[in-house]
Design an enzyme around this catalytic site. Structure first.
Site, PDB file in Angstrom:
ATOM      1  N   GLU A 245      45.172  62.154  29.885  1.00 36.59           N
ATOM      2  CA  GLU A 245      46.498  62.536  29.383  1.00 36.59           C
ATOM      3  C   GLU A 245      46.339  63.456  28.181  1.00 36.59           C
ATOM      4  OE1 GLU A 245      49.082  59.071  28.833  1.00 36.59           O
ATOM      5  OE2 GLU A 245      50.025  60.076  27.140  1.00 36.59           O
TER       6      GLU A 245
ATOM      7  N   ASP B 231      48.763  65.105  25.228  1.00 30.83           N
ATOM      8  CA  ASP B 231      50.112  64.878  24.695  1.00 30.83           C
ATOM      9  C   ASP B 231      50.560  65.757  23.555  1.00 30.83           C
ATOM     10  OD1 ASP B 231      50.550  62.471  26.167  1.00 30.83           O
ATOM     11  OD2 ASP B 231      49.311  61.390  24.727  1.00 30.83           O
TER      12      ASP B 231
ATOM     13  N   GLU C 108      53.764  64.799  21.151  1.00 33.48           N
ATOM     14  CA  GLU C 108      54.835  63.831  20.920  1.00 33.48           C
ATOM     15  C   GLU C 108      55.482  64.161  19.577  1.00 33.48           C
ATOM     16  OE1 GLU C 108      54.098  59.691  22.988  1.00 33.48           O
ATOM     17  OE2 GLU C 108      52.583  60.053  21.461  1.00 33.48           O
TER      18      GLU C 108
ATOM     19  N   THR D  82      49.675  64.657  18.295  1.00 29.37           N
ATOM     20  CA  THR D  82      48.986  65.048  19.531  1.00 29.37           C
ATOM     21  C   THR D  82      47.921  64.003  19.822  1.00 29.37           C
ATOM     22  OG1 THR D  82      47.502  66.477  18.263  1.00 29.37           O
ATOM     23  CG2 THR D  82      49.377  67.533  19.338  1.00 29.37           C
TER      24      THR D  82
END
Ligand SMILES: *[C@@H]1O[C@H](CO)[C@@H](O)[C@H](O)[C@H]1NC(C)=O
Ligand SMILES: *[C@@H]1O[C@H](CO)[C@@H](O)[C@H](O)[C@H]1NC(C)=O
Length: 299
Positions: free
Chosen positions: A104, A106, A108, A122
């Site tokens: 994953e 990210d 956010e 992150t």
């Protein structure tokens, strides 16, 4: 062929078709996107389907994802975050695979109380293991205008960019540290808005203030140029093909200008870095091992 690109308009149109239910029953939902979850009307396409908004109410938030999977590429979106009160909320734009050993990447965005700044968080999960958080403050107010957020993921590194400025990079050290780089599992592109009262804002001391709901985030200009992987595992695009632009020299290694940009972000805007968190990693910054390499002065 196999080179995949599409725009927000296509996506937004598709969503509006679902939301209008069977009014256009003969029209199929473009299988580019799925609504994963949404309470009532929490995903809306408007402005001639050029923009999409997600909202968070007491009933819940919203999450959608691409039905296609990608292995390496460039993934970009323009976002306008919640204006005013946003404590306890998290808005995310990310790539993810599924299962216990998922990968994953990210972005956010952690909301805050009225007048207090958003935090951009992150993270990266590889083979099910995350814990690679970095947090920065932004040099602009992300709630008044759209800004561009991009993930570039190639065989050499992952870049997180804000308005085309690299804020973080993470190198592929798979040869020396196996299991440290997402290189096997195709990922979907996903976005969501949810209640994270327990941890998001000021360590969870500022939960969502529901009297200000609905909280609204706007997305537009989705631009994904990436290697698509079919559900049967076949890849119309050769992800090893070094002529894919996101594999180019410019994206393999930061040049001096972009190294300076990362330095500027690190020195001026960074507020947290797992590589320096001795409570979690007693041997930091020597371990986790990748921390020795993911600093702009080591190239
Ligand atoms: C991935 O995780 C599994 C355990 O969940 C482990 O057995 C495997 O060795 C890991 N793979 C790598 C490359 O580290
Ligand atoms: C919210 O604002 C406070 C006070 O300015 C700040 O310390 C904090 O880092 C901000 N962001 C979050 C997510 O708590």
């Amino acid at each position: 062929m196999g080179f995949h690109a599409f725009t927000a308009a296509v996506f937004a149109l598709s969503l509006s078709l679902i939301l209008r239910g069977s009014a256009l029953a003969h029209e199929k939902f473009d299988d580019q996107f799925n609504v994963v979850w949404s309470s009532s009307n929490n995903i809306l396409a408007y402005d001639d389907s050029k923009e999409v908004e997600l909202s968070l109410t007491k009933a819940g938030g919203a999450n959608f994802q691409s039905s296609d999977y990608f292995l390496y590429g460039s993934f970009s979106v323009k976002l306008k975050l919640i204006h005013g009160e946003s404590a306890g909320t998290v808005t995310a734009f990310y790539l993810t695979s599924f299962g216990e050993n998922h990968d994953e990447i990210d972005f956010e965005f952690l909301g805050n109380e009225t007048g207090e700044p958003y935090t951009l968080h992150t993270n990266l999960f590889v083979n099910g293991t995350g814990g690679r958080e970095q947090r920065i403050k932004l040099w602009f107010d992300p709630t008044t205008d759209f800004h561009t957020y991009t993930i570039i993921w190639n065989h050499f590194q992952i870049l997180w960019l804000v308005d085309y400025i690299p804020i973080r990079f993470y190198r592929n050290l798979e040869d020396i540290y196996p299991g440290s780089y997402p290189h096997l599992r195709p990922m979907v592109v996903s976005a969501c808005l949810f209640d994270a009262s327990a941890w998001a804002t000021q360590d969870g001391t500022k939960p969502v203030k529901w009297q200000y709901a609905p909280f609204v985030v706007k997305y537009k200009n989705f631009a994904f140029e990436a290697c698509e992987v079919q559900r049967d595992g076949s890849t119309p695009c050769d992800h090893n093909y070094r002529a894919n632009w996101w594999e180019g020299l410019y994206y393999q290694k930061l040049d001096e200008e972009r190294r300076d940009q990362v330095m500027w972000v690190v020195s001026k805007w960074k507020i947290y870095d797992y590589c320096y968190d001795n409570k979690r990693y007693p041997r930091a910054p020597l371990e986790p091992l990748e921390c020795n390499y993911n600093v702009p002065w080591v190239w």
